[in-house]
Design an enzyme around this catalytic site. Structure first.
Site: not given
Ligand code: NAD
Ligand code: UDP
Length: 345
Positions: A159, A155, A206, A237, A183, A131, A88, A35
């Site tokens: 999950k 958040y 980061l 990380r 992930y 996650s 997210k 969306n």
């Molecule tokens: P993202 O925000 O880029 O992608 C999520 C997508 O979902 C977006 O394009 C958004 O528009 C869509 N979306 C949200 N609600 C919706 C709805 N109701 N209907 C249709 N579309 C909808 O995030 P991402 O980084 O690609 O993450 C993808 C998944 O992985 C998420 O579930 C996130 O929680 C999970 N995840 C992400 C990370 C990360 O660091 N990026 C880490 C662990 C888990």
């Molecule tokens: N971090 C930082 N400056 C920033 C963003 C993140 O020093 O502007 C650090 C944060 O404290 C962590 C690492 O970078 O130690 C990764 O942060 P991120 O938010 O990317 O991932 P998460 O903490 O959710 O694993």
């Protein structure tokens, strides 16, 4: 024979768009539903460039609507679903918990309803995006899948509850199978430089922040604390190339289509890097030192987090292949050629 279709909810997002490319490379037809609440429509044009107009399908729609999901499952005879759709941002989830529980919860409920309604005796299997945030502050690293779950923000709770819902539905519907993927920290971009991470506003994470410093959109990085119990005092990380992560999803789909049983699997490299290590690696790739200042710790942060990735190897036959330098090179190619993300498309 037509390519088997895989539905990607949230498929226009960062991980979804890269997974679409990996699926197409592996002979699947990705069907994206989004969306665009956190994605730019111009990603679709970029996917056209990479995959051709026959290489994928996309739909602008809400994953909270079971009717929409049912129609897609039927129309494309979907062989497997990857459920990315979610909000997210941790900080935003603290400020707006209702929005997070409503969106992330209702997307998954609608999807499970649609799968049950359309699947007959054997609903399409599911890959669920979870996650490492479900582990909270771990007792030890590397973190195995058996570690206790300790969500520390709304958040993370969405999950954990999502995982519980998937497990409960699997127990209720024994013919159905699902793989939950936890992930660690996905970073980087497709090597073409045509798709990548494009956060709205000030990046929370980061790597995108460092990318914006490198390209001149931000003056310096603030390092959140230099007094952590780590070798250089900054947070550690498990950074994982988004194309490795995307390929992990392909392996999970292959595994489920081959009859694999339900499971929970970490996707990470098993190696930790500190903030200063990542900043140094990025600086050496872009050819200059990147400015930073040491600031206070960020509320809710933890010192160290990295995966025990052995289950991904034994169950899915997957392991990360790309190193930190490649993550930085690909992230830099994307950012350098699209300084303002998809607004430059
Ligand atoms: P993202 O925000 O880029 O992608 C999520 C997508 O979902 C977006 O394009 C958004 O528009 C869509 N979306 C949200 N609600 C919706 C709805 N109701 N209907 C249709 N579309 C909808 O995030 P991402 O980084 O690609 O993450 C993808 C998944 O992985 C998420 O579930 C996130 O929680 C999970 N995840 C992400 C990370 C990360 O660091 N990026 C880490 C662990 C888990
Ligand atoms: N971090 C930082 N400056 C920033 C963003 C993140 O020093 O502007 C650090 C944060 O404290 C962590 C690492 O970078 O130690 C990764 O942060 P991120 O938010 O990317 O991932 P998460 O903490 O959710 O694993």
């Amino acid at each position: 024979m037509a390519a088997p279709a895989v539905l990607l909810t949230g498929g226009a997002g960062y991980i979804g768009s890269h997974t679409a490319v990996a699926l197409a490379d592996a002979g699947y037809c990705p069907v994206l539903l989004d969306n665009f609440c956190n994605a730019d429509r111009r990603v679709v044009g970029r996917l056209h460039e990479l995959l051709g107009s026959d290489g994928f399908a996309w739909h602008d729609g809400d994953a909270r609507e079971a009717r929409t999901l049912c129609a897609l499952l039927r129309r494309y005879r979907i062989a497997a679903v990857i459920h990315f759709a979610a909000l997210k941002a941790v900080g935003e989830s603290v400020a707006q918990p209702l929005r997070y529980f409503e969106n992330n919860g209702n997307c998954l409920v609608a999807l499970l309803q649609a799968l049950a309604a359309e699947g007959g005796g054997s609903p399409a299997p599911l890959v669920y995006s979870s996650s490492a945030t479900v582990y909270g502050d771990p007792d030890r690293v590397p973190i195995p899948e058996s570690a206790p779950l300790r969500p520390t923000n709304p958040y993370a709770w969405t999950k954990v509850l999502g995982e519980q819902l998937v497990l409960a539905q699997r127990a209720a519907q024994t013919a159905w199978r699902a793989v939950i993927l936890r992930y660690f920290n996905p970073v980087g971009a497709h090597p073409s430089g045509r798709i990548g991470e494009d956060p709205q506003g000030i990046p929370n994470n980061l790597m995108p922040f460092v990318q914006q410093v490198a390209v001149g959109r931000r003056a310096h990085l603030t390092v959140f604390g230099s007094d952590w119990p780590t070798p250089d005092g900054t947070g550690v990380r498990d950074y994982l190339h988004v194309m490795d992560l995307a390929e992990g999803h392909v392996r999970a789909v292959d595994y489920l289509r081959a009859g694999g049983v339900s499971d929970i699997v970490n996707l990470g490299t098993g190696r930790g890097h500190s903030v200063l290590q990542l900043l140094g690696a990025f600086g050496s790739v872009c050819g200059r030192e990147l400015a930073y200042r040491i600031g206070p710790r960020r509320a809710g942060d933890i010192a160290v987090c990295y995966a025990d990735p052995s289950r991904a190897r034994s169950v899915l036959g997957w392991e990360a292949r790309r190193d930190l330098r490649q993550m930085c090179e690909d992230a830099w190619r994307w950012q350098r050629s699209n300084p303002n993300g998809y607004s430059d498309a």
